[in-house]
Design an enzyme around this catalytic site. Structure first.
Site, PDB file in Angstrom:
ATOM      1  N   ASP A 119       1.527   3.260   5.043  1.00  0.00           N
ATOM      2  CA  ASP A 119       2.779   3.005   4.119  1.00  0.00           C
ATOM      3  C   ASP A 119       3.451   1.723   5.001  1.00  0.00           C
ATOM      4  O   ASP A 119       2.886   0.878   5.189  1.00  0.00           O
ATOM      5  CB  ASP A 119       3.615   4.511   4.661  1.00  0.00           C
ATOM      6  CG  ASP A 119       4.293   4.665   3.285  1.00  0.00           C
ATOM      7  OD1 ASP A 119       5.329   3.695   3.108  1.00  0.00           O
ATOM      8  OD2 ASP A 119       4.092   5.507   2.688  1.00  0.00           O
TER       9      ASP A 119
ATOM     10  N   SER B  16       5.709  10.209  -3.848  1.00  0.00           N
ATOM     11  CA  SER B  16       5.453   9.963  -2.334  1.00  0.00           C
ATOM     12  C   SER B  16       5.898  10.891  -1.452  1.00  0.00           C
ATOM     13  O   SER B  16       5.266  11.060  -0.395  1.00  0.00           O
ATOM     14  CB  SER B  16       6.169   8.459  -2.108  1.00  0.00           C
ATOM     15  OG  SER B  16       5.718   7.283  -2.468  1.00  0.00           O
TER      16      SER B  16
ATOM     17  N   HIS C 138      10.435   3.817   3.795  1.00  0.00           N
ATOM     18  CA  HIS C 138       9.678   4.981   3.065  1.00  0.00           C
ATOM     19  C   HIS C 138       8.736   5.271   4.108  1.00  0.00           C
ATOM     20  O   HIS C 138       8.387   6.629   3.954  1.00  0.00           O
ATOM     21  CB  HIS C 138       8.739   4.100   1.992  1.00  0.00           C
ATOM     22  CG  HIS C 138       8.104   4.836   1.002  1.00  0.00           C
ATOM     23  ND1 HIS C 138       6.752   5.198   1.240  1.00  0.00           N
ATOM     24  CD2 HIS C 138       8.537   5.131  -0.131  1.00  0.00           C
ATOM     25  CE1 HIS C 138       6.344   5.900   0.071  1.00  0.00           C
ATOM     26  NE2 HIS C 138       7.503   6.038  -0.841  1.00  0.00           N
TER      27      HIS C 138
END
Length: 746
Positions: free
Chosen positions: A142, A473, A182
């Site tokens: 990620d 996600s 994220h």
């Protein structure tokens, strides 16, 4: 030449159904154009001939440059070379395939107990420990991680930064530009162990930073991260990232397939480009990985409506803004895209913006400055979208679909003193999120997603704090955490068995009308962790595709094999029950009952006997049951009559070229194209101006072109990206801003 920037997200619109596309006049004949530029490709070679091929290309293409070599999952290398030499490269002996490099991006505590993650911790695995993921290594590929976060620092065990090539996978910091959060959010859903509790709060986290500033990365970075995770011996990989390429043989999808073959459970998000079919992107198209769509946990969902009208508009709240909790009616006013420096007095009102040109954050700041009570931003292409406010804003901001936004605009423009909106709230759960990408996969016609998990308003860790985010996600790490728990409970189970346990025990979901979602929307259903851990029967694959059939007068059959495995303690008799509502023209052949001893398995053949001539064109689907275990196992299936209506063009992107005067575009053509190009029109009159580019007879795959010396006047243009193949033309409509550079929208 002045700077050129393509803005706005593209949407597939069929020529027959597209409202906006119908405004365009007929395109003139295609011009003959040619370009030449440098490009980067991924080259896959025969496993034993890597060195031989490398030596050959240095002689055949002396101007080329090897960037990275791969040997763990993907035998080959990334290679930079002149576009004109790509065909030369493909002809070199030992090279199996050549693919262009594309960009990937990150898709943006009730959910854990909702799927059974809380209750399962009272159970014990074979190692005698409670099921918390202890001893299981989970890789997060990620944007990195804030490993100093108090909820994560105990779980973080290491990793690698592919972007900066060091051992420090920290998130991109504000001082570096394009700060990210994220990967920290995803990591928290999997294994946070503090104020927030992840699904597997004692799992070991190994984090690989493959997406740099702004959450952007490339094919080679993602594959390098996957390879490093495999080399580090992880048990589970989570990839909450993707592109818009719906192709089963894209390099990242192949890399995940090979990781699974090495015994690693691979979990990936399905994408945030729903609700239309065919919107799943790589690596969600991987056959062996678990691709995850987004459903809703228990929520109080806000809707807005206009007094006297029946229509209710669902709001997708934007992370970073204040939650939408308005209690009374407010006047709504239109501000278009928000370019005016001074908005009309909006004190105590709701402002309606159109998506485009200005970032969401800038729109929200302008609304706040104008005294607005809240903000609605409607999409500039059909359907809903997911958005994030980069800076915290203390007024609510929500996204709505283009259709709902234009309807509100019509109400505002009616001959009335003012238009007032009212917020109503409904308790909802287990609905498929509108933004969740749908399948199937092109070429293989496989069912995707494999299953769904909560991905709406998920609270988790971010650098220096906590935040609720929406997206597949957020759904994927729920499944990665669940896989860690199953791995702890059953250390000897293979990835196929773990995937089967999750799919076989999933809860089938229905929409608000009480109709069951289709396989390409929900896969097998929503995960239920406790049932998956305690599954006594496994059937895999957990979903079946019977492919496509020509609508002719021949009767044909197709056999599909599934494995049925008894994981219980006693000998069990199993039955395969074909669909009871099969349409005319389809008959099923399944075996008689069969017995399996504990830990015994059997391959079972399911035969579809079909007479395509009597069936309607399009998609057909249903379910097959396997009975005998504690619970019936539902296997969703699908097939197509005639060539499916997948979009002939997807994944359009436009960006700067290698120098200031050049620009590059790319698009993916799932079936190739007889004609493809980009037509420019006047945004007001829709008068045709010129072709930005056009080509004929282009092969299937990624088309990448560099343009030089564009001769266009300053202004905003309408662009129609089109591709025609097998009698179907599809278009992507976008806007082109020519002139002074503006910050791209988030």
């Amino acid at each position: 030449m002045r700077k050129v920037l393509l803005l706005l997200i593209c949407l597939l619109v069929t020529a027959q159904a597209g409202v906006e596309a119908s405004k365009f006049p007929e395109r003139p004949p295609l011009p003959a154009l040619s370009v030449d530029h440098e490009t980067v490709v991924m080259v896959e070679v025969e496993e034993s001939r890597l060195e031989e091929v490398l030596n050959t290309i240095h002689q055949s293409i002396p101007n080329g440059k090897v960037r990275k070599t791969f040997s763990t999952l993907f035998t080959g290398f990334s290679f930079e070379l002149p576009e004109k030499d790509v065909e030369v490269l493909k002809q070199i002996s030992g090279i199996e395939r050549v693919d262009k490099v594309v960009n990937y991006k990150a898709f943006i505590n009730e959910s854990v107990p909702f799927i059974g993650g809380g209750d399962i911790r009272s159970q014990f695995g074979e190692n005698g420990h409670r099921l918390t993921g202890k001893g299981v290594k989970v890789a997060v590929i990620d944007t990195g991680i804030d490993y100093n976060h108090p909820d994560l620092k105990r779980n973080y065990k290491g990793g690698f930064d592919v972007v900066d090539c060091d051992d420090d996978p920290m998130e991109t910091l504000p001082a570096q530009g394009g700060a990210t959060l994220h990967g920290t959010h995803v990591s928290g859903i999997i294994a946070a162990n503090g104020r927030v509790k992840g699904v597997a709060p004692e799992a070991d986290l190994y984090v690989y930073r493959a997406l740099g500033p702004g959450g952007q990365g490339t094919t080679e970075q993602v594959i390098e991260a996957i390879e490093k995770a495999v080399e580090d011996g992880v048990d589970v990989i989570n990839l909450s990232l993707g592109n818009a390429v719906n192709g089963p043989d894209w390099p990242t999808s192949i890399a995940l397939d090979r990781a699974v073959e090495k015994g690693i459970v691979a979990v990936t998000s399905n994408g945030n480009s729903g609700p239309n079919m065919w919107t799943v992107g790589s690596p969600g198209t991987s056959t062996k990985a678990i691709s995850v769509g987004a459903s809703s946990p228990p929520l109080k969902t806000p809707y807005v409506t206009i007094f006297g009208e029946e229509r209710e508009i669902s709001l997708q709240q934007m992370a970073g803004a204040k939650p939408w909790n308005l209690k009374r009616d407010f006047e709504i006013v239109n501000a278009d895209i928000g370019l005016e420096d001074n908005l009309e007095d909006a004190t105590g009102k709701i402002i309606l913006f159109k998506r485009g040109v200005l970032p969401f954050t800038e729109k929200a700041k302008r609304a706040k400055k104008a005294g607005a009570k809240g903000v609605l931003i409607y999409n500039n292409t059909e359907g809903p979208f997911v958005g994030v406010i980069q800076d915290k804003i203390d007024i609510p901001v929500s996204a709505i679909s283009k259709e709902d936004g234009e309807w509100l605009l019509e109400q505002i423009e009616k001959d009335r003193k003012e238009t007032t909106v009212r917020t109503i709230y409904r308790h909802e759960e287990d609905l498929i999120a509108p933004f969740s990408s749908r399948g199937p996969v092109t070429q293989t016609w496989e069912v995707k997603p494999d299953l769904v998990a909560p991905g709406v308003a998920i609270d988790s860790t971010i650098p220096n704090g906590y935040l609720g985010l929406n997206g597949t996600s957020m759904a994927a790490p729920h499944v990665a955490g669940a896989a860690a728990l199953i791995k702890q409970a059953h250390p000897d189970w293979t990835p196929d068995q773990i995937k089967a346990a999750l799919m076989n025990t999933a809860k089938r979901l229905e929409n608000n009308d009480g109709n069951e979602y289709m396989p390409h929307e929900q896969g097998a259903g929503r995960i239920q962790i406790e049932q998956a851990v305690n599954a006594d029967t496994l059937v895999y694959p957990g979903a079946i595709s019977f492919g496509k059939w020509a609508r002719d007068d021949r009767r044909e059959t197709k056999n599909m094999t599934v494995t049925v495995e008894n994981k219980g303690d006693v000998t069990t008799t199993y039955y395969v029950v074909p669909p009871i509502d099969a349409p005319d023209g389809v008959q099923w052949k399944v075996p008689f009952s069969f017995e399996l001893k504990p830990d015994e398995k059997k391959d079972v053949t399911i035969t579809m006997d079909i007479f395509p001539a009597v069936l309607d064109e399009g998609i057909h689907n249903g379910t097959i049951l396997v009975k005998g275990g504690k619970e019936d196992i539902v296997l969703p299936y699908l097939f197509f009559i005639e060539e499916p209506n997948y979009p002939r063009v997807m994944a359009f992107n436009f960006q700067r070229g290698d120098d200031e005067e050049s620009y590059r575009y790319e698009m993916y053509l799932p079936g190739g194209a007889e004609e493809v190009g980009i037509a420019l029109y006047d945004p007001d009159t829709f008068e045709f101006i010129d072709y930005l580019d056009a080509k004929e007879n282009v092969a299937r795959g990624l088309l990448e072109v560099e343009l030089n010396d564009l001769d266009l006047e300053d202004g905003i243009y309408k662009a129609l990206v089109f591709a025609e193949q097998d009698g179907q033309e599809d278009t992507l409509e976008t806007a082109i801003l020519i002139g002074e550079f503006l910050e791209t929208e988030q």
